[in-house]
Motif scaffolding. Sequence first.
Motif, mmCIF file in Angstrom:
data_model
loop_
_atom_site.group_PDB
_atom_site.id
_atom_site.type_symbol
_atom_site.label_atom_id
_atom_site.label_comp_id
_atom_site.label_asym_id
_atom_site.label_seq_id
_atom_site.Cartn_x
_atom_site.Cartn_y
_atom_site.Cartn_z
ATOM 1 N N LEU A 9 44.400 -2.429 -68.275
ATOM 2 C CA LEU A 9 44.440 -1.827 -67.093
ATOM 3 C C LEU A 9 45.389 -0.751 -66.386
ATOM 4 N N ILE A 10 44.909 -0.478 -65.061
ATOM 5 C CA ILE A 10 44.420 0.731 -63.981
ATOM 6 C C ILE A 10 45.539 1.406 -63.997
ATOM 7 N N ASN A 11 46.723 -0.065 -63.074
ATOM 8 C CA ASN A 11 47.594 0.927 -62.855
ATOM 9 C C ASN A 11 49.012 0.385 -63.585
ATOM 10 N N SER A 12 48.853 0.086 -65.559
ATOM 11 C CA SER A 12 49.649 -0.630 -66.184
ATOM 12 C C SER A 12 50.381 1.067 -66.060
ATOM 13 N N PRO A 13 51.652 1.387 -66.728
ATOM 14 C CA PRO A 13 52.505 2.351 -67.199
ATOM 15 C C PRO A 13 51.168 3.123 -68.262
ATOM 16 N N ARG A 14 51.669 4.636 -68.806
ATOM 17 C CA ARG A 14 51.161 4.978 -69.943
ATOM 18 C C ARG A 14 51.364 4.238 -71.357
ATOM 19 N N ASN A 15 52.617 4.052 -71.106
ATOM 20 C CA ASN A 15 52.551 4.201 -72.529
ATOM 21 C C ASN A 15 52.362 1.901 -73.074
ATOM 22 N N SER A 16 51.564 1.451 -72.204
ATOM 23 C CA SER A 16 50.954 -0.157 -72.391
ATOM 24 C C SER A 16 50.146 0.245 -73.544
ATOM 25 N N THR A 17 50.010 -0.993 -73.624
ATOM 26 C CA THR A 17 48.560 -0.859 -74.727
ATOM 27 C C THR A 17 47.404 -0.870 -73.885
ATOM 28 N N HIS A 62 45.897 6.067 -70.311
ATOM 29 C CA HIS A 62 47.309 5.066 -71.558
ATOM 30 C C HIS A 62 46.964 6.032 -72.675
ATOM 31 N N ASP A 63 48.481 6.713 -73.233
ATOM 32 C CA ASP A 63 47.929 6.513 -74.502
ATOM 33 C C ASP A 63 47.666 6.347 -75.498
ATOM 34 N N PRO A 64 46.438 6.284 -76.734
ATOM 35 C CA PRO A 64 46.581 7.912 -77.241
ATOM 36 C C PRO A 64 45.783 8.798 -76.359
ATOM 37 N N ASN A 65 45.116 8.530 -75.212
ATOM 38 C CA ASN A 65 44.044 9.152 -74.485
ATOM 39 C C ASN A 65 44.432 9.420 -73.454
ATOM 40 N N PHE A 66 45.329 10.124 -73.105
ATOM 41 C CA PHE A 66 46.349 10.120 -72.019
ATOM 42 C C PHE A 66 45.486 10.945 -71.607
ATOM 43 N N ASN A 67 44.988 11.457 -70.542
ATOM 44 C CA ASN A 67 44.223 13.095 -69.260
ATOM 45 C C ASN A 67 44.472 12.716 -67.694
ATOM 46 N N ALA A 68 45.323 13.277 -68.145
ATOM 47 C CA ALA A 68 45.976 13.584 -66.020
ATOM 48 C C ALA A 68 45.049 12.996 -65.111
ATOM 49 N N GLN A 69 44.518 14.393 -65.543
ATOM 50 C CA GLN A 69 42.513 14.566 -64.696
ATOM 51 C C GLN A 69 42.324 13.515 -64.714
ATOM 52 N N ALA A 70 41.435 13.171 -65.710
ATOM 53 C CA ALA A 70 40.840 11.925 -65.894
ATOM 54 C C ALA A 70 41.506 10.875 -65.322
ATOM 55 N N CYS A 71 42.589 10.810 -65.491
ATOM 56 C CA CYS A 71 43.496 8.889 -65.211
ATOM 57 C C CYS A 71 43.008 9.147 -63.570
ATOM 58 N N ARG A 72 43.451 10.242 -62.943
ATOM 59 C CA ARG A 72 43.121 10.912 -61.231
ATOM 60 C C ARG A 72 41.978 9.596 -61.308
ATOM 61 N N THR A 73 41.418 10.725 -61.243
ATOM 62 C CA THR A 73 39.355 10.316 -60.660
ATOM 63 C C THR A 73 39.238 8.309 -61.276
ATOM 64 N N ALA A 74 39.724 8.182 -62.293
ATOM 65 C CA ALA A 74 39.629 6.631 -62.362
ATOM 66 C C ALA A 74 40.070 5.789 -61.272
ATOM 67 N N GLN A 75 41.208 6.389 -60.938
ATOM 68 C CA GLN A 75 42.696 5.935 -60.257
ATOM 69 C C GLN A 75 41.770 5.924 -58.649
#
Length: 615
Positions: free
Chosen positions: A122-130, A79-92
Motif C-alpha cells: 500500500l502506498i499510504n501504509s506506515p513505512r514499517n508495514s510489510t 517501505h523498509d528495507p527499500n525506503f527512499n524518501a524522494q522516490a516515495c514522495r514521487t510515488a505518492q
Amino acid sequence: MPSLTIHRPAFLAVFLSIIAISLQLAAPSSIYHELEANQSCRCTAFNSSCWPSAQSWQDFNRSIDGRLIALSPPASPCHDPNFNAQACRTAQQRWGFPFWRADQPGAMQASNWEALGRFTCLINSPRNSTCFQGSVATYAVNATESRHIQAAIALAQARNLRIVIKNTGHDYLGRSTAPGALMIWTHNLREIVYHEKFAPMGCTIRAEDPPAMTIGAGIQWEDLYAAAFNRNHVVVGGGSSSVGGAGGNPMGAGHGPLSPLHGLAADNVLELKLVTADGRLIVANRCQNRDLYWALRGGGGGTFGVVVSLTHRLYPPLTNIVYASYSFMASSRRAFRDLLVKFTELHPSLERAGWSGVFAMSNVTALSMTYLLPNRNVSFANATLAPLERFAQSSGSSIQLNASLQNFPSFQQWHLVIQCGGAPDCRELNSSTTQSLATAGIPLLLASRLIPRATIQSSPNATADAFIAIQDRFPLVSITGIFVAGGSVSRPRNNAVNPAWRRALWHVILGISWMELGDLEEERIAARNVSAANQFLVDLTPGSGAYGNEGDFNEPRWQRTFFGASYPRLLAIKRRADPAGMFRCRHCVGSEIWSEDLNCPAGIAQEDQPLVSSF
C-alpha cells in the motif's frame, strides 16, 4: 551497464489459497483433448528446484545488455528495507497518474492487479508495514531490441518459465502480470517511422497504398497523435492517450473518438512485426503470415506472439471539429426516464450525422455527454442536437440543461485542450487535473456490453429501464456509454474483430471500485455486483457481445462474448502458432485448457504452490 542487483524476498510459509477474484473457468472443450496433455506446470520463482539461480540470472542479464530488472511493487520505495524518501514522495504524488504508472514496470493501471488476495503493498501504509510482492512479476526484460525478446523466450523455453507481456499496464483482467513470472516489458521500444506511402513487406506496391506510421511496441497514443499531426495526418487511436498504440488495444479491437469516421484501430493495422513462441522474428500482413495477420487484428494481445512494431494507416487531417458538452439534471425519476428514452431514440440520427463521444449517468437524476463531430460546423451540430434541447425546454423545470459547443481547427488541438487540459502534452498533467484519461492507481473492476443499433432503434424504453435498474440495484456501479461504434465500424472487415462490434452503436462500460486494497470480502462483493449489474445489459441484448479489453473478469461465456464467431478460427491459429501455450492470459484464446492461475494444465494441481513474498 551496471550489474543487476537481485533482492531476495523473504518467503512466508503461506500457501497461495487466495486469488483476487475467482470463478470457475469454462470447462475445456473437447477440441483440446489432443493438446499437450503431458505439459508440465510452468516454473515460477516460488519453486527453487527449477527457478534459475542468482548466477544464471546474472549471466542472462549480461547476454541482454543489462536489461534485466528485479521488479518491485510501485509503493516499494515507501517501505523498509527499500525506503527512499524522494522516490516515495514521487510515488505518492503521481500515484493516480496513468503516464507515471506506465513508466513503472511493476505497476498496473488498476492497483488490484498488483495484489495477490490480501497480500499487497500500500502506498499510504506506515513505512514499517510489510510490502508484499503480490502479483507483481519477479523479473522483467526491459526490451529495447527484438533480440532481447527472443532471448527472454529462449530462456523461458529452456527453463519452462511463466511469461507475461506488458507495455503500459492498461489491462483490466490482470493479464499483464503474474506472481513469480518473467515479464517481457515492451514499453521502451520507442521507434516511430513515417511512410508517405506504405507497401507491406512482400506485397506489390500499389497506387492506392496509404500513408502510415510504423511504431515500436512501447509507443503510446499520446506520442502517435502528435507524430501524425506533425505530418498533417490523423490516426485512429484510443480515448485515453496513455494507452499503448501497438499492444492489446489495437490487437483487441481498439476504439476511439474517430472510430465512427475511420473504423476501429484493428481495422487500420497494415502490418505487425512480432516474435513468435518458437523465437522467430516474423512479419504479418496481407501478403505473408496472413492467418496471424487476421488473428492479431481483433484476437487479442499476449496470445500469438510478442509484437515488436506495428504499422497504422494514416488519414487526412480533419477540416473542423465541433465539441459538445451537455449536462442534464432531472428533478424526478420519471423525468429522468423520459430523458433517457429520448436520448436513446436520438442516437441513430446522431450516428448518421457523424457524432462520437462519451456519456455517463448517475443517481437516476444526472446525464452528461461529451461528443465530438468531425468535419462539420457548429450550425450543423446545433441542428442535430436540437431535439435534445427542445425536449429539455418542453419539460418546464423537470429537466435542467447546461450546453456548450466549441469549435476546433484540428484533432490535435481538441485533444490538447479537452483531453490534456490545455497542457502541451498530456504527460504534463498531474493526477488531480480534470481530464478524460483513464482512472489509475485505484482498485477497479469492469464489465461491458456492446449495445446493438437494432436494440437502440426498437427498444429505447427497455434500454432506459435497464440503465435505471442498474442504478437502483447497484448504486456503486458507474455507467459510462462509449458512442464509438456505428459508421465505419459497422463495415465488415477481414479480421478477427468480434462481429458484435459491427452491429453495435454503443459500448457500455460498468465499473466499480472499493475502499481498501486487500479487503477480500469487499473485493468479492464488488466482483459479484459488477457482474450482476452487467446481466441487465446481457438480458437486454441477447446474441450481442462485449469488448474483451474492458470485459468482465468473471465472464462465464467469454469465448462467445469476447470473440463471437471468430473464436473457432482463432483457436485453430493459436494451436498452430503456439501449441505449447508459451503465451497465455486470462480469457485469451486457448486459455480454457489451463488452470485458474494459468500455470498448469486444467485439472492438474501444481505440486509447488506459490508462496507469498515480501520485501
